[in-house]
Scaffold this motif. Structure first.
Motif, PDB file in Angstrom:
ATOM      1  N   ASP A  14       1.317   5.416  -0.695  1.00  0.00           N
ATOM      2  CA  ASP A  14       0.843   6.805  -0.812  1.00  0.00           C
ATOM      3  C   ASP A  14      -0.128   7.214  -2.726  1.00  0.00           C
ATOM      4  N   CYS A  61      -3.404   0.994  -9.178  1.00  0.00           N
ATOM      5  CA  CYS A  61      -2.998  -0.513  -8.907  1.00  0.00           C
ATOM      6  C   CYS A  61      -1.908  -0.255  -9.817  1.00  0.00           C
ATOM      7  N   SER A 112     -18.790  -0.429   3.877  1.00  0.00           N
ATOM      8  CA  SER A 112     -19.362  -1.810   3.966  1.00  0.00           C
ATOM      9  C   SER A 112     -20.702  -2.254   3.865  1.00  0.00           C
ATOM     10  N   ILE A 151     -11.122   0.913  -4.733  1.00  0.00           N
ATOM     11  CA  ILE A 151     -10.476   2.320  -4.363  1.00  0.00           C
ATOM     12  C   ILE A 151      -9.503   2.931  -4.342  1.00  0.00           C
ATOM     13  N   ASP A 189      -2.517   1.998  -4.246  1.00  0.00           N
ATOM     14  CA  ASP A 189      -3.037   2.905  -3.254  1.00  0.00           C
ATOM     15  C   ASP A 189      -4.585   3.358  -3.043  1.00  0.00           C
ATOM     16  N   MET A 190      -5.428   4.323  -1.770  1.00  0.00           N
ATOM     17  CA  MET A 190      -6.506   3.849  -1.608  1.00  0.00           C
ATOM     18  C   MET A 190      -6.912   5.708  -2.179  1.00  0.00           C
ATOM     19  N   SER A 191      -6.330   5.858  -3.101  1.00  0.00           N
ATOM     20  CA  SER A 191      -6.533   7.769  -3.740  1.00  0.00           C
ATOM     21  C   SER A 191      -8.350   7.651  -4.207  1.00  0.00           C
ATOM     22  N   LYS A 192      -8.494   6.491  -3.713  1.00  0.00           N
ATOM     23  CA  LYS A 192     -10.664   6.565  -3.977  1.00  0.00           C
ATOM     24  C   LYS A 192     -11.357   6.364  -3.010  1.00  0.00           C
ATOM     25  N   GLY A 193     -10.444   5.991  -1.566  1.00  0.00           N
ATOM     26  CA  GLY A 193     -10.719   5.931  -0.206  1.00  0.00           C
ATOM     27  C   GLY A 193     -10.960   4.699   0.037  1.00  0.00           C
ATOM     28  N   PRO A 194     -11.259   4.148   1.407  1.00  0.00           N
ATOM     29  CA  PRO A 194     -11.746   2.775   1.674  1.00  0.00           C
ATOM     30  C   PRO A 194     -13.270   2.536   0.907  1.00  0.00           C
ATOM     31  N   ARG A 195     -13.594   1.004   0.876  1.00  0.00           N
ATOM     32  CA  ARG A 195     -14.681   0.219   0.257  1.00  0.00           C
ATOM     33  C   ARG A 195     -15.684   0.572   1.822  1.00  0.00           C
ATOM     34  N   LEU A 202       0.448  -0.727   0.290  1.00  0.00           N
ATOM     35  CA  LEU A 202      -0.128  -0.207  -0.320  1.00  0.00           C
ATOM     36  C   LEU A 202       0.970   1.167   0.165  1.00  0.00           C
TER      37      LEU A 202
END
Length: 118
Positions: A67, A95, A118, A92, A110-116, A65
């Protein structure tokens, strides 16, 4: 009693060169060493990447992971990695897949779109 240990085995031909590479490029830190392997600690976790010269299957891959995937790909390329899959969108963020100088596949995300959600 069993306890969970996060560990990935990565086969390399030269322990010293590989430990230097994984320290400089991915920010891992050497934790321990023996004749055929080096335990490399990942920042902010107790997970380890174990670099080894043993005759084990080489079809393992490591996922990092980061930045920013495009920046990480440029860093990897400048350190001798080959880009196998340039940055692509995932749920997210981004990749990419690179191959280190020792032939191992490394996935960067990276998580540039934010976490999934719930």
């Amino acid at each position: 009693m069993l306890r969970k240990i996060d560990c990935v085995l990565v086969r390399v031909p030269d322990l010293t060169a590989a430990a230097d590479f994984y320290t400089g490029v991915f920010g891992l830190r050497p934790l321990w060493r023996d004749a055929s392997s080096v335990g490399m600690g990942m920042p902010d976790t107790d997970a380890e990447v174990v670099l080894h010269t043993m005759d084990l299957p080489a079809d393992r891959s490591v996922h990092y992971l980061v930045d920013n995937v495009p920046d990480a790909v440029r860093t990897c390329q400048s350190a001798g990695c080959v880009v196998r899959e340039p940055p692509f969108e995932i749920a997210i963020g981004l990749c990419a897949v690179v191959q280190d100088p020792f032939g191992n596949v490394v996935c960067l995300l990276d998580m540039s779109k934010g976490p999934r959600a719930s």
